[in-house]
Design an enzyme around this catalytic site. Sequence first.
Site, PDB file in Angstrom:
ATOM      1  N   ALA A  27       0.898  -1.357  -0.362  1.00 26.46           N
ATOM      2  CA  ALA A  27       0.027  -0.388  -0.130  1.00 26.46           C
ATOM      3  C   ALA A  27       0.941   1.098  -0.337  1.00 26.46           C
ATOM      4  O   ALA A  27       1.810   0.958   0.414  1.00 26.46           O
ATOM      5  CB  ALA A  27      -1.189  -0.324   1.203  1.00 26.46           C
ATOM      6  N   GLU A  53       0.143   3.371   6.871  1.00 31.22           N
ATOM      7  CA  GLU A  53      -0.405   4.422   5.644  1.00 31.22           C
ATOM      8  C   GLU A  53      -0.767   5.377   6.553  1.00 31.22           C
ATOM      9  O   GLU A  53      -0.464   7.097   5.717  1.00 31.22           O
ATOM     10  CB  GLU A  53      -1.114   3.516   4.652  1.00 31.22           C
TER      11      GLU A  53
HETATM   12  N1  BES Z   1       5.778   4.512   1.438  1.00 30.73           N
HETATM   13  C1  BES Z   1       5.139   2.761   1.479  1.00 30.73           C
HETATM   14  C2  BES Z   1       5.770   1.858   0.174  1.00 30.73           C
HETATM   15  C3  BES Z   1       5.988   1.734  -0.880  1.00 30.73           C
HETATM   16  C4  BES Z   1       6.971   0.739  -0.953  1.00 30.73           C
HETATM   17  C5  BES Z   1       6.342   2.648  -2.358  1.00 30.73           C
HETATM   18  C6  BES Z   1       8.449   1.066  -1.893  1.00 30.73           C
HETATM   19  C7  BES Z   1       7.357   2.508  -3.430  1.00 30.73           C
HETATM   20  C8  BES Z   1       8.100   1.523  -3.238  1.00 30.73           C
HETATM   21  C9  BES Z   1       4.672   2.602   2.232  1.00 30.73           C
HETATM   22  O1  BES Z   1       4.224   2.863   3.601  1.00 30.73           O
HETATM   23  C10 BES Z   1       4.797   0.928   3.043  1.00 30.73           C
HETATM   24  O2  BES Z   1       5.861   0.820   3.682  1.00 30.73           O
HETATM   25  N2  BES Z   1       4.255  -0.028   2.706  1.00 30.73           N
HETATM   26  C11 BES Z   1       3.868  -1.588   3.079  1.00 30.73           C
HETATM   27  C12 BES Z   1       3.826  -2.140   4.150  1.00 30.73           C
HETATM   28  C13 BES Z   1       3.943  -1.718   5.443  1.00 30.73           C
HETATM   29  C14 BES Z   1       2.816  -1.994   6.572  1.00 30.73           C
HETATM   30  C15 BES Z   1       4.837  -2.299   6.119  1.00 30.73           C
HETATM   31  C16 BES Z   1       4.442  -2.410   1.339  1.00 30.73           C
HETATM   32  O3  BES Z   1       3.400  -1.955   0.301  1.00 30.73           O
HETATM   33  O4  BES Z   1       4.790  -3.609   1.635  1.00 30.73           O
HETATM   34 ZN    ZN Z   2       6.087   2.827   4.825  1.00 33.21          ZN
END
Ligand code: BES
Ligand code: ZN
Length: 873
Positions: A264, A300
């Site tokens: 996400a 998020e």
């Molecule tokens: N900002 C990230 C999503 C992201 C990651 C966008 C890499 C572009 C490149 C988001 O906040 C995130 O960390 N998502 C994780 C889940 C979270 C609960 C650790 C994910 O997408 O795995």
């Molecule tokens: Zn994150």
Amino acid sequence: MQTETPKTIFLKDYEPTPQAIRHVRLLVDLHPTATRIVSDMQVEPRKSAPMVLHGEGLELLSVTIDGVDLADHRYSHKNDLLTIAEVPSQSFTLRIEQRCNPQANTALSGLYLTSGVYCTQMEAQGFRRFAFFHDRPDVMATYDVRIEASLAVPVLLSNGNHVRSGKIVGTDRHFAEWHDPHPKPSYLFALVAGDLAAVLDTFTTMSGRKVALGIYVEKGKEDRCGWAMESLKTSMSWDETAFGREYDLDVFNIVAVSDFNMGAMENKGLNVFNDKYILARPDTATDTDHVNIERIIAHEYFHNWTGNRITCRDWFQLCLKEGLTVFRDQEFTSDIRSRPVKRIEDVRTLRARQYPEDQGPLAHPVRPASYIEINNFYTPTVYEKGAELCRMMQTLIGKPAFRKAMDLYFDRHDGEAATVEDFVRCMADASGRDFAQFFRWYEQAGTPVVEVKTRYDAKTHVFELTLAQSTPPTPGQADKLPQHMPLALGLVGPDGSDLPLHLDGVGALNTPLIELTEATQVFRFTDVAKRPVLSLNRGFSAPVIIKGEARDDDHLFLMGHDSDGFNRWEAAQSLARDLFVKAARALGDGKPLPDAKPFAQALGRTLADPDADMAFKALMLELPSEAEVAAALRTDVNSDHVRNGRMAIRAAIARDLLPALDGAMASTRETTDYTPDTQSTGRRSLRYSALALIAAADANRGLALATVELAKPHSMTAEIGALSAVLSNGDAAPLLEQFLQRHREDHLLVDKWFMMAAHVPLPGAATRVEALLQHPLFTWTTPNRVYALIGGLSGNLAGFHAEDGAGYRVVADAIVRLNSINPQVASRMATGFRSWRQFDTARKAHAESQMRRVLATPNLSPDVFEIITRTLA
Ligand code: BES
Ligand code: ZN
């Protein structure tokens, strides 16, 4: 072959851009193959220098400064950069008109189409695939966005607050306008457009403002959004109570899409989610899915303050938002569910994902000093170890001071692009403590090892604890300095209760915590009446490896008596890990297997403990993974011995526990409708852990029980729980097939099916997966499906590391294929090779030759190039 070696970016080279961009007005004229974007940027020069903007795969239509078209010779467009040699020295408006092709975008970065829905993913560097820009996080602007699209695309969303929408007269098109008043970097920009259904709700903030909440999903899926909406409201109110953080726009929208590289994304006011982390109904999503949804929605949402209001100066500071936000979401789950259970689960994830990274060729500091492709640094180290660093600082200064430090951070840096130094300075300023040595945690890679020696003097009643720390060399860092570690501890007396702690030279300890700062340090505890058993690193207060001299009987004692639940679990894990390691070695040496009886008996006592809750019992039954055993063996690993040894010991333990396991099954029958609350999820996790062990002890009985569960399943948790329990049984194939037939219309359940198929722990996994690549439901362009099948294979230790190299070959083929479709997905699959050096000579040779083959692929992406070259180095 790679024609040019991709460029390495260094932290030390940071410089602000010569121009700030304060405001952006965007006109986005949506079309599947030719979307036209007109951007008007309010530019403020900081010094006299050319303006160099990022832009990738864009068609440049025109460049205008303050209303005057630039002649061709005044700018150049090459190598993904647009250079305007001379720009005004005072503020000016730069207008750029460009075109991109969403339909052709299979990399899912920038603007792309997924099942007819336009969607963006800009982090980390996707904005440059949409419009020419200073595409870096320290360039923060306010945005006004106008979207125009065909009437067949009714929902038009962007960041911030909705301004107006309407029909464009004389056409079959309409528009919507959005305004985001909060300055943000380009990576937080989002746009979504499509024929989506909306589930609406509201939230009233602590100051009494009403926020409109919306979850947008594929039509017909509205009945699967309830849990996500519930979780969103819980998250919003938790951030108010726990951190005093209120939401800051009139709307908060979430969109669920089925093609998404990550889980996400926290775009300001418009989060975009992989639909796997939104859609849930009792009959379509497991308990784990429900808990993941709750957690990721929270994560998020929490970024709104840690990431968005305060963002990162550059991508080296990624842990500033990700590590901190993971820490915040961990605290959230601990508060609303069970803190001890959450801690154990997080440590399990850390050990399963971060430790292998930190101990292998891809090891890097929580704040790296260089990278080729930033997308390769969204790693367990930046995320999970990054969260541990926040937790350690909280442990060192205490919760109240930590909260003060967070308030100071929000106060001091709101609206800024900050650094890790800024954050740690707030910790120091709010607490008066010195974090200079602690900062090494951000800069030194590798998992520290703490060696423990104890000596008890029955005459003087002194208990002497000697701790020696060291961190093994990692790529580019041969020598390490001692780190600052908070170590929570207890001395457990013969009756199981904690003895008072009198530390020589300090006195009575209010908090049972010592701080290790030297390479070697001696702690002398006085007035210790009887020989105690040491319980060190309680609650996993520092993310290290403890090498103890503790004997099996000490572990057995702690397993039954430690007042710290984490260390009761930890004692069980180390006993089980030892047994598995010995069993794998025994199989290699043709020796008899070790005796698991004492451990099984201790586990039986835990199961019978009326004070232990069901979730805890379930965690005690989840024995260390094959990957952990391989890591403990370190070198020359034969993955078949690891699997067979572990299975044999597990079966022996399960046979000893059969009556208790039957009891667990009987006491966990469902009596009410499904709810994903803590109690019920704990009950079900015990039920299916027990079932899995019964199946290990007695394959037929396991299969019979699973068949009953599956006949009229209570929930998806029951279906997945029962099926996973019997995967090792060759006769379970019809049950798997039945699952597919039942659920083939539900893409998320088809993913689960591919994943289970790839996990089947029977010989020949690689060949089976290779055959499934031809299955009509398999597709290379949907990341979830690739993660399920190819990721499933690399998560199947003996399957991936098969002696004949077939696992490596199938994954390498997949990487080559994915490289031209979606480099991010390809490089994630490439990380599967990260532990290859642990294995025996034959396996290593196969792995290396497959990686070399990948490296020789024409047009290899920087993403894959970086991972494979580092893995081979
Ligand atoms: N900002 C990230 C999503 C992201 C990651 C966008 C890499 C572009 C490149 C988001 O906040 C995130 O960390 N998502 C994780 C889940 C979270 C609960 C650790 C994910 O997408 O795995
Ligand atoms: Zn994150």
